[in-house]
Design a protein around this motif. Structure first.
Motif, PDB file in Angstrom:
ATOM      1  N   GLY A 113       0.800  -1.215   0.000  1.00 60.30           N
ATOM      2  CA  GLY A 113       0.000   0.000   0.000  1.00 60.30           C
ATOM      3  C   GLY A 113       0.830   1.261   0.000  1.00 60.30           C
ATOM      4  N   ASP A 114       0.152   2.390  -0.098  1.00 62.94           N
ATOM      5  CA  ASP A 114       0.790   3.702  -0.041  1.00 62.94           C
ATOM      6  C   ASP A 114       0.792   4.172   1.405  1.00 62.94           C
ATOM      7  OD1 ASP A 114       1.082   3.740  -2.824  1.00 62.94           O
ATOM      8  OD2 ASP A 114      -0.963   4.497  -3.061  1.00 62.94           O
ATOM      9  N   ARG A 115       1.955   4.057   2.070  1.00 60.30           N
ATOM     10  CA  ARG A 115       2.004   4.321   3.507  1.00 60.30           C
ATOM     11  C   ARG A 115       2.212   5.794   3.835  1.00 60.30           C
ATOM     12  NH1 ARG A 115       5.557   0.461   2.692  1.00 60.30           N
ATOM     13  NH2 ARG A 115       7.287   1.596   3.612  1.00 60.30           N
ATOM     14  N   ASN A 116       3.214   6.410   3.224  1.00 59.10           N
ATOM     15  CA  ASN A 116       3.518   7.808   3.520  1.00 59.10           C
ATOM     16  C   ASN A 116       4.319   8.405   2.373  1.00 59.10           C
ATOM     17  OD1 ASN A 116       6.329   7.102   3.931  1.00 59.10           O
ATOM     18  ND2 ASN A 116       5.711   6.278   5.915  1.00 59.10           N
ATOM     19  N   ALA A 117       4.740   9.642   2.524  1.00 52.74           N
ATOM     20  CA  ALA A 117       5.427  10.346   1.441  1.00 52.74           C
ATOM     21  C   ALA A 117       6.894   9.977   1.310  1.00 52.74           C
ATOM     22  CB  ALA A 117       5.316  11.855   1.656  1.00 52.74           C
ATOM     23  N   PHE A 118       7.358   8.993   2.078  1.00 54.04           N
ATOM     24  CA  PHE A 118       8.767   8.639   2.043  1.00 54.04           C
ATOM     25  C   PHE A 118       9.022   7.283   1.380  1.00 54.04           C
ATOM     26  CE2 PHE A 118       8.334  11.157   6.121  1.00 54.04           C
ATOM     27  CZ  PHE A 118       8.613  12.354   5.484  1.00 54.04           C
ATOM     28  N   CYS A 119       8.030   6.732   0.719  1.00 52.71           N
ATOM     29  CA  CYS A 119       8.235   5.482  -0.014  1.00 52.71           C
ATOM     30  C   CYS A 119       7.309   5.474  -1.234  1.00 52.71           C
ATOM     31  CB  CYS A 119       7.982   4.269   0.877  1.00 52.71           C
ATOM     32  SG  CYS A 119       6.365   4.264   1.656  1.00 52.71           S
ATOM     33  N   LEU A 120       7.383   6.526  -2.022  1.00 53.56           N
ATOM     34  CA  LEU A 120       6.534   6.655  -3.199  1.00 53.56           C
ATOM     35  C   LEU A 120       6.923   5.630  -4.258  1.00 53.56           C
ATOM     36  CD1 LEU A 120       6.670  10.559  -3.404  1.00 53.56           C
ATOM     37  CD2 LEU A 120       4.831   9.170  -2.439  1.00 53.56           C
ATOM     38  N   HIS A 158      24.549  -1.521  -5.850  1.00 55.55           N
ATOM     39  CA  HIS A 158      23.823  -1.467  -4.590  1.00 55.55           C
ATOM     40  C   HIS A 158      22.454  -0.840  -4.822  1.00 55.55           C
ATOM     41  CE1 HIS A 158      23.989   0.117  -0.106  1.00 55.55           C
ATOM     42  NE2 HIS A 158      22.843  -0.471  -0.409  1.00 55.55           N
ATOM     43  N   VAL A 159      21.402  -1.549  -4.395  1.00 52.70           N
ATOM     44  CA  VAL A 159      20.053  -0.993  -4.458  1.00 52.70           C
ATOM     45  C   VAL A 159      19.421  -1.057  -3.070  1.00 52.70           C
ATOM     46  CG1 VAL A 159      19.722  -1.660  -6.868  1.00 52.70           C
ATOM     47  CG2 VAL A 159      18.924  -3.187  -5.041  1.00 52.70           C
ATOM     48  N   GLU A 160      18.488  -0.152  -2.833  1.00 56.60           N
ATOM     49  CA  GLU A 160      17.725  -0.140  -1.580  1.00 56.60           C
ATOM     50  C   GLU A 160      16.247  -0.312  -1.920  1.00 56.60           C
ATOM     51  OE1 GLU A 160      16.715   2.634   2.343  1.00 56.60           O
ATOM     52  OE2 GLU A 160      18.087   3.377   0.796  1.00 56.60           O
ATOM     53  N   ILE A 161      15.586  -1.219  -1.210  1.00 54.09           N
ATOM     54  CA  ILE A 161      14.169  -1.525  -1.432  1.00 54.09           C
ATOM     55  C   ILE A 161      13.392  -1.073  -0.207  1.00 54.09           C
ATOM     56  CG2 ILE A 161      12.507  -3.381  -1.834  1.00 54.09           C
ATOM     57  CD1 ILE A 161      15.109  -4.956  -2.887  1.00 54.09           C
ATOM     58  N   ARG A 162      12.361  -0.242  -0.440  1.00 48.46           N
ATOM     59  CA  ARG A 162      11.618   0.328   0.688  1.00 48.46           C
ATOM     60  C   ARG A 162      10.120   0.059   0.559  1.00 48.46           C
ATOM     61  NH1 ARG A 162      14.194   6.227   1.611  1.00 48.46           N
ATOM     62  NH2 ARG A 162      12.843   6.003   3.406  1.00 48.46           N
ATOM     63  N   THR A 163       9.766  -1.002  -0.098  1.00 50.02           N
ATOM     64  CA  THR A 163       8.359  -1.278  -0.371  1.00 50.02           C
ATOM     65  C   THR A 163       7.599  -1.803   0.837  1.00 50.02           C
ATOM     66  OG1 THR A 163       8.940  -3.499  -1.123  1.00 50.02           O
ATOM     67  CG2 THR A 163       8.814  -1.787  -2.802  1.00 50.02           C
ATOM     68  N   ILE A 164       8.288  -2.493   1.735  1.00 45.88           N
ATOM     69  CA  ILE A 164       7.633  -3.244   2.808  1.00 45.88           C
ATOM     70  C   ILE A 164       7.403  -2.366   4.039  1.00 45.88           C
ATOM     71  CG2 ILE A 164       7.887  -5.210   4.371  1.00 45.88           C
ATOM     72  CD1 ILE A 164       9.646  -6.501   2.149  1.00 45.88           C
ATOM     73  N   GLY A 165       6.262  -2.526   4.688  1.00 42.25           N
ATOM     74  CA  GLY A 165       6.014  -1.799   5.921  1.00 42.25           C
ATOM     75  C   GLY A 165       4.534  -1.633   6.193  1.00 42.25           C
ATOM     76  N   GLY A 166       4.232  -0.750   7.133  1.00 41.86           N
ATOM     77  CA  GLY A 166       2.842  -0.507   7.499  1.00 41.86           C
ATOM     78  C   GLY A 166       2.463  -1.182   8.808  1.00 41.86           C
ATOM     79  N   THR A 167       1.212  -1.044   9.167  1.00 43.32           N
ATOM     80  CA  THR A 167       0.714  -1.573  10.439  1.00 43.32           C
ATOM     81  C   THR A 167       0.879  -3.094  10.519  1.00 43.32           C
ATOM     82  OG1 THR A 167      -0.899   0.221  10.565  1.00 43.32           O
ATOM     83  CG2 THR A 167      -1.291  -1.711  11.958  1.00 43.32           C
ATOM     84  N   ASN A 168       1.539  -3.534  11.581  1.00 41.87           N
ATOM     85  CA  ASN A 168       1.735  -4.970  11.865  1.00 41.87           C
ATOM     86  C   ASN A 168       2.505  -5.716  10.780  1.00 41.87           C
ATOM     87  OD1 ASN A 168       0.414  -4.908  14.368  1.00 41.87           O
ATOM     88  ND2 ASN A 168      -1.588  -5.171  13.408  1.00 41.87           N
ATOM     89  N   TYR A 169       3.396  -5.027  10.065  1.00 41.81           N
ATOM     90  CA  TYR A 169       4.189  -5.738   9.055  1.00 41.81           C
ATOM     91  C   TYR A 169       5.083  -6.798   9.684  1.00 41.81           C
ATOM     92  CZ  TYR A 169       8.522  -3.141  10.114  1.00 41.81           C
ATOM     93  OH  TYR A 169       9.638  -2.631  10.728  1.00 41.81           O
TER      94      TYR A 169
END
Length: 227
Positions: A113-120, A158-169
Motif C-alpha cells: 500500500g501507499d504508507r507515507n510520502a517517504f516510499c513513493l 547497490h540498491v535499496e528496497i523500501r516497499t515493505i512496511g505498514g501496520t503490523n508488518y
C-alpha cells in the motif's frame, strides 16, 4: 524497563563477534544498530539495522527481530522495512532501470500500500504522481522512492528496497521472505553484461510505448528522478 528488555533481546540474537551499537550518529554497518528514528520521534520511534550479512543470516535476523518487535512494540503506517542488496565485487554494475521494471512486472511495488510520502512508487511518476511535488519532497526529505539506486563511492552495485512496511508488518514474515526471494532473483537478473534477456526486452518495449505518450518535458523529469 521495556527498552532494556528490547536491547537484551537484540543482543541475544547476534552472531559471535557482532555487537549492538546504540544511538550512533551514523550506522556501523559491521554491527547491529539501535537508535532513535527522527521521523517517528513523536512516538518514541526506534530504528534497528542488521550488520551487512549473507542472505541466510538475514533471514534469521528478520524472523527474530520481527518477533522482538511484536512482543515489545508496535508498527503503524509511518514505519517501514528497508532492504539493501549489493554484490561483493564492487565493480559489478546493476541496471537499475531493468531492476525497476522487472519489480513492477512481478507486482512487488504496491503489495504493502501507499504508507507515507517517504516510499513513493517509482512507477507512479508517469501516471499518478505530481512531479513538481515529487521533486519538492525529494529535496526536503532525502530518499523518498520505494526503490533507490545507491551510489556510495560512485559504485553501481547497490540498491535499496523500501516497499515493505505498514501496520503490523512484523507479523508478515512469510510474505517478507517470499518477496525478498523475488527481489534477489530480479537483482541477479539485472546485473549488466549477462546473456540477452528476451523477456525483459518485451517488457522494456512495452514501457517505452507508455513513455512515448508522455510529453518530452515529463519524460526528461522522470529520467532525472530515477537516475
Amino acid at each position: 524497563m521495556i527498552e532494556d528488555e528490547i536491547i537484551d533481546a537484540l543482543k541475544d540474537i547476534l552472531k559471535e563477534g557482532i555487537e549492538l551499537k546504540k544511538n550512533l550518529q551514523s550506522n556501523d554497518d559491521n554491527n547491529m544498530n539501535y537508535k532513535n528514528e527522527p521521523s517517528l520521534s513523536a512516538m518514541g520511534g526506534k530504528e534497528i539495522t542488521t550488520p551487512i550479512c549473507t542472505y541466510e543470516d538475514l533471514k534469521q535476523y528478520i524472523s527474530k527481530i520481527a518477533k522482538i518487535i511484536d512482543q515489545n512494540g508496535s508498527t503503524d503506517e509511518n514505519t517501514g522495512f528497508h532492504i539493501h542488496i549489493s554484490t561483493i565485487d564492487e565493480n559489478i554494475e546493476v541496471d537499475f532501470y531493468k531492476f525497476m521494471l522487472l519489480c513492477s512486472e512481478a507486482s512487488l511495488l504496491h503489495n504493502w500500500g501507499d504508507r507515507n510520502a517517504f516510499c513513493l512508487n517509482v512507477m507512479d511518476v508517469l501516471t499518478v504522481l505530481n512531479i513538481k511535488e515529487a521533486n519538492k519532497l525529494k529535496s526536503k526529505k532525502g530518499r523518498v522512492w520505494n526503490l533507490e539506486k545507491r551510489r556510495e563511492h560512485n559504485k553501481t552495485n547497490h540498491v535499496e528496497i523500501r516497499t515493505i512496511g505498514g501496520t503490523n508488518y512484523q507479523r508478515k514474515v512469510e510474505q517478507i521472505l517470499s518477496e525478498l526471494n523475488q527481489f534477489i532473483e530480479i537483482f541477479n537478473r539485472s546485473i549488466k553484461n549477462q546473456n540477452r534477456d528476451e523477456a525483459y526486452k518485451s517488457i522494456l518495449q512495452e514501457h517505452m510505448e507508455i513513455l512515448k505518450s508522455a510529453s518530452e518535458e515529463r519524460k526528461e523529469k522522470f529520467l532525472q528522478l530515477i537516475r
